[in-house]
Design an enzyme around this catalytic site. Structure first.
Site, PDB file in Angstrom:
ATOM      1  CE1 TYR A  18      46.357  47.617  47.930  1.00 19.44           C
ATOM      2  CE2 TYR A  18      45.083  48.932  49.476  1.00 19.44           C
ATOM      3  CZ  TYR A  18      45.296  47.746  48.801  1.00 19.44           C
ATOM      4  OH  TYR A  18      44.434  46.691  48.988  1.00 19.44           O
ATOM      5  CG  HIS A  22      41.996  50.145  46.503  1.00 18.00           C
ATOM      6  ND1 HIS A  22      43.338  49.873  46.375  1.00 18.00           N
ATOM      7  CD2 HIS A  22      41.353  48.950  46.457  1.00 18.00           C
ATOM      8  CE1 HIS A  22      43.504  48.563  46.261  1.00 18.00           C
ATOM      9  NE2 HIS A  22      42.319  47.982  46.303  1.00 18.00           N
ATOM     10  CE1 TYR A  41      37.839  44.040  49.560  1.00 18.20           C
ATOM     11  CE2 TYR A  41      36.904  43.239  47.519  1.00 18.20           C
ATOM     12  CZ  TYR A  41      37.941  43.282  48.410  1.00 18.20           C
ATOM     13  OH  TYR A  41      39.085  42.571  48.172  1.00 18.20           O
ATOM     14  CD1 TRP A  76      42.598  45.010  41.620  1.00 19.48           C
ATOM     15  CD2 TRP A  76      42.215  46.950  40.589  1.00 19.48           C
ATOM     16  NE1 TRP A  76      42.613  45.994  42.580  1.00 19.48           N
ATOM     17  CE2 TRP A  76      42.387  47.202  41.969  1.00 19.48           C
ATOM     18  CE3 TRP A  76      41.971  48.025  39.745  1.00 19.48           C
ATOM     19  CZ2 TRP A  76      42.314  48.483  42.517  1.00 19.48           C
ATOM     20  CZ3 TRP A  76      41.889  49.302  40.288  1.00 19.48           C
ATOM     21  CH2 TRP A  76      42.057  49.516  41.657  1.00 19.48           C
ATOM     22  CD1 TRP A  77      44.151  40.818  41.580  1.00 20.80           C
ATOM     23  CD2 TRP A  77      44.512  38.896  40.505  1.00 20.80           C
ATOM     24  NE1 TRP A  77      43.308  39.886  42.117  1.00 20.80           N
ATOM     25  CE2 TRP A  77      43.512  38.696  41.486  1.00 20.80           C
ATOM     26  CE3 TRP A  77      44.898  37.830  39.712  1.00 20.80           C
ATOM     27  CZ2 TRP A  77      42.901  37.467  41.693  1.00 20.80           C
ATOM     28  CZ3 TRP A  77      44.293  36.595  39.910  1.00 20.80           C
ATOM     29  CH2 TRP A  77      43.300  36.422  40.888  1.00 20.80           C
TER      30      TRP A  77
END
Length: 104
Positions: A18, A22, A41, A76-77
């Site tokens: 993960y 990112h 963000y 992306w999801w």
């Protein structure tokens, strides 16, 4: 500027992947977020539980709401779906948080 926060969950055996994904955020994903008014963000991980805390600044909530309609967001999801709890459309299961205190 609007401050938004939410919680999500990453699977415990996927923490490193993960974070890696990112850290290698696709340039087109970054551009889309900025084009939709995101100026900051951050995502934080509570390692004991896999809970993610996302915090962002957006210019306009209506503009930001259109992020989920973009093709790059949907891509992306789907890319992130194996790593975390998701809905049927591959979007992360996310609970929006209510701000109860701010010191500016």
């Amino acid at each position: 500027m609007v401050r938004k926060a939410s919680v999500m969950k990453v699977y415990k055996d996927q923490y490193e992947e993960y974070e890696r994904r990112h850290n290698e955020l696709w340039p087109e994903m970054e551009k889309m977020l900025k084009d939709h008014g995101v100026s900051e963000y951050s995502i934080f991980l509570l390692e004991e539980t896999g809970q993610l805390f996302a915090y962002l600044h957006v210019e306009d909530e209506a503009l930001y709401a259109r992020v989920s309609e973009t093709e790059i967001c949907k891509k992306w999801w789907a890319y992130m779906e194996p790593l975390m709890e998701t809905n049927d459309d591959h979007s992360p299961v996310a609970k929006e948080l209510k701000e109860v205190f701010y010191l500016g």
